[in-house]
Write a protein that holds these residues in place. Structure first.
Motif, PDB file in Angstrom:
ATOM      1  N   TYR A 113      -4.077   2.889  -8.347  1.00  0.00           N
ATOM      2  CA  TYR A 113      -3.657   2.058  -7.164  1.00  0.00           C
ATOM      3  C   TYR A 113      -4.126   0.747  -7.405  1.00  0.00           C
ATOM      4  CZ  TYR A 113      -4.267  -0.581  -2.732  1.00  0.00           C
ATOM      5  OH  TYR A 113      -4.171  -1.627  -2.078  1.00  0.00           O
ATOM      6  N   LEU A 139      -7.965   3.958  -1.922  1.00  0.00           N
ATOM      7  CA  LEU A 139      -7.799   2.450  -2.310  1.00  0.00           C
ATOM      8  C   LEU A 139      -8.805   1.830  -3.272  1.00  0.00           C
ATOM      9  CD1 LEU A 139      -7.798   1.059   1.546  1.00  0.00           C
ATOM     10  CD2 LEU A 139      -5.666   1.310  -0.207  1.00  0.00           C
ATOM     11  N   ARG A 154      -0.118   3.459  -3.292  1.00  0.00           N
ATOM     12  CA  ARG A 154      -0.803   4.553  -3.082  1.00  0.00           C
ATOM     13  C   ARG A 154       0.078   5.844  -3.362  1.00  0.00           C
ATOM     14  NH1 ARG A 154      -4.129   4.599   2.458  1.00  0.00           N
ATOM     15  NH2 ARG A 154      -5.190   6.472   1.216  1.00  0.00           N
ATOM     16  N   ASP A 209       0.785  -1.190   0.000  1.00  0.00           N
ATOM     17  CA  ASP A 209       0.048   0.075   0.043  1.00  0.00           C
ATOM     18  C   ASP A 209       0.858   1.248  -0.098  1.00  0.00           C
ATOM     19  OD1 ASP A 209      -2.249  -1.598  -0.077  1.00  0.00           O
ATOM     20  OD2 ASP A 209      -2.774  -1.297   2.021  1.00  0.00           O
TER      21      ASP A 209
END
Length: 241
Positions: free
Chosen positions: A96, A91, A76, A72
């Protein structure tokens, strides 16, 4: 000279944008891609849970949690995905989902390799740490012929090093002392084979990689090497004395 400088600047820009050069998918396509990658990852995780001893799987759970944070952190990142702005991507953003799918594919390969029963017991093969690092290894006559390549972090800092380490299973040791007369500081790499992984630790390696890249990691064999691939690695640097 101006043309050469322009080409170098363009190459540097492309290298620094991580996944920005990939074809951008629509929201629907990115979601489908991520869901496919996520299913494969969950299947590999379930297989690892069945295959590994309980104590080893408990250690893997800690590593998996750390890997999810790593996924992440990168997926991100506007810099890693090539999206404008400074805020982390949500998310459900297509950028992403697309980036996360690629990272999950790499992790799935790592998990499958972790529990795979290889026909040969030596270290020859392609290895991955599922965090942007890969190493090709040929174990032969008390040596590890190796080639390591890494791409780390949202800015995609890279590094490469090849050589021949002394190998006395389960420990290997590499030194570049004397290989480059202009390099005064010695670089070392240690290789330790344990718990299905090849653990690599480096000392004074910055000569071979970008500021935020590194060679350290727990690598898992994910692929066999063909005879041609093995020969290419062996034909590299000669063993140090």
């Amino acid at each position: 000279m101006i043309l050469l400088l322009t080409c170098l600047l363009l190459a540097a820009a492309c290298a620094s944008t991580g996944h920005a050069q990939e074809k951008q998918l629509s929201a629907k396509e990115a979601k489908a891609l991520y869901e496919k990658a996520d299913r494969a990852l969950n299947e590999a995780w379930a297989a690892a849970k069945q295959k590994l001893p309980e104590a080893e799987f408990n250690k893997l759970k800690d590593d998996q949690r750390a890997w999810v944070e790593y996924r992440d952190y990168l997926a991100r990142s506007p810099m890693f995905t090539g999206v404008g702005g400074q805020d982390d991507l949500p998310l459900d953003a297509p950028e992403y989902l697309q980036a996360a799918a690629g990272l999950e594919d790499e992790r799935t390969e790592w998990l499958k390799g972790l529990i795979h029963e290889w026909k040969d017991e030596n270290l020859t093969g392609k290895w991955s740490d599922s965090r942007g690092g890969s190493v090709e290894v040929v174990e032969k006559d008390g040596h590890l012929y190796f080639s390591i390549s890494v791409v780390r972090g949202p800015t995609s800092h890279g590094g490469d090093i090849s050589g021949v380490a002394m190998w006395n299973s389960p420990i290997g040791w590499y030194s570049d002392k004397g290989l480059d007369k202009e390099k005064t500081d010695e670089t070392n790499l240690s290789f330790i084979w344990r718990d299905r992984k090849l653990e690599i630790t480096g000392a004074n390696t910055s000569y071979y990689h970008g500021a935020r890249a590194y060679f350290d990691g727990s690598y898992v064999k994910v692929k066999a090497l063909s005879a041609k691939e093995q020969a290419e690695i062996i034909q590299g640097p000669k063993p140090t004395k």
